[in-house]
Design a protein around this motif. Structure first.
Motif, PDB file in Angstrom:
ATOM      1  N   LYS A   1      -1.138  19.219 -37.030  1.00 35.65           N
ATOM      2  CA  LYS A   1       0.006  18.602 -36.334  1.00 35.65           C
ATOM      3  C   LYS A   1       0.393  19.416 -35.107  1.00 35.65           C
ATOM      4  CE  LYS A   1       2.052  16.312 -40.341  1.00 35.65           C
ATOM      5  NZ  LYS A   1       3.316  16.075 -41.106  1.00 35.65           N
ATOM      6  N   GLU A   2       1.147  18.778 -34.224  1.00 38.08           N
ATOM      7  CA  GLU A   2       1.626  19.473 -33.038  1.00 38.08           C
ATOM      8  C   GLU A   2       2.793  20.399 -33.402  1.00 38.08           C
ATOM      9  OE1 GLU A   2       0.542  16.113 -29.630  1.00 38.08           O
ATOM     10  OE2 GLU A   2       2.614  16.661 -30.019  1.00 38.08           O
ATOM     11  N   ARG A   3       2.976  21.399 -32.569  1.00 38.97           N
ATOM     12  CA  ARG A   3       4.119  22.284 -32.751  1.00 38.97           C
ATOM     13  C   ARG A   3       5.387  21.507 -32.424  1.00 38.97           C
ATOM     14  NH1 ARG A   3       3.561  28.354 -30.536  1.00 38.97           N
ATOM     15  NH2 ARG A   3       1.587  27.944 -31.601  1.00 38.97           N
ATOM     16  N   GLU A   4       6.405  21.657 -33.285  1.00 41.74           N
ATOM     17  CA  GLU A   4       7.644  20.916 -33.097  1.00 41.74           C
ATOM     18  C   GLU A   4       8.860  21.831 -33.130  1.00 41.74           C
ATOM     19  OE1 GLU A   4       8.288  18.115 -36.232  1.00 41.74           O
ATOM     20  OE2 GLU A   4       8.269  19.632 -37.816  1.00 41.74           O
TER      21      GLU A   4
ATOM     22  N   GLN B   1       4.544  24.675 -36.846  1.00 39.98           N
ATOM     23  CA  GLN B   1       3.315  23.915 -36.680  1.00 39.98           C
ATOM     24  C   GLN B   1       2.584  23.851 -38.013  1.00 39.98           C
ATOM     25  OE1 GLN B   1       0.738  25.296 -33.527  1.00 39.98           O
ATOM     26  NE2 GLN B   1      -0.258  23.302 -33.379  1.00 39.98           N
TER      27      GLN B   1
END
Length: 129
Positions: A43-46, A39
């Motif tokens: 931003k979103e966790r990916e 993350q």
């Protein structure tokens, strides 16, 4: 106490390498699929990568397109540890990296956060000159 602990993060120059470790305590990693996520700020966790449990299909791996050919996931069941070897690091790899364990991950859904039951606290990776 059931927990995952990540280590190995740090500051590295572009093009450099790091190896992250994810050590389990209170349970055995053999029966879990293990995923690495990251993350970045804002931003979103990916999902980054996943390795299957040590069952009949043990050792299967999956990678996000952004890290294919640069990152390698592996597991050492004797040490109850999963590794993420990261090479040719880029500035865009900068993030907090988390490992997670799940028993119902599903191979086509390995990147979905909700599939994982146990999470570590994260380790910071910064790629900068």
């Amino acid at each position: 106490q059931v927990q995952l602990v990540e280590s190995g993060g740090g500051l590295v120059q572009p093009g450099g390498s790091l190896r992250l470790s994810c050590v389990a305590s209170g349970f055995t990693l053999d029966y879990y699929a293990i995923g690495w996520f990251r993350q970045a700020p804002g931003k979103e966790r990916e999902g980054v990568s996943c390795i299957s449990s040590s069952g009949s299909s043990g050792g299967n791996t999956a990678y996000a397109d952004s890290v294919k050919g640069r990152f390698t996931i592996s597991r050492d069941n004797a040490k109850n540890t999963v590794y993420l070897e990261m090479n040719s690091l880029k500035a865009e790899d900068t993030a907090v990296y988390y490992c997670a364990a799940g028993t119902h991950v599903g191979w086509t859904t390995w990147y979905k956060i909700g599939r994982y039951d146990i999470w570590g606290q994260g380790t910071q990776v910064t790629v900068s000159s």
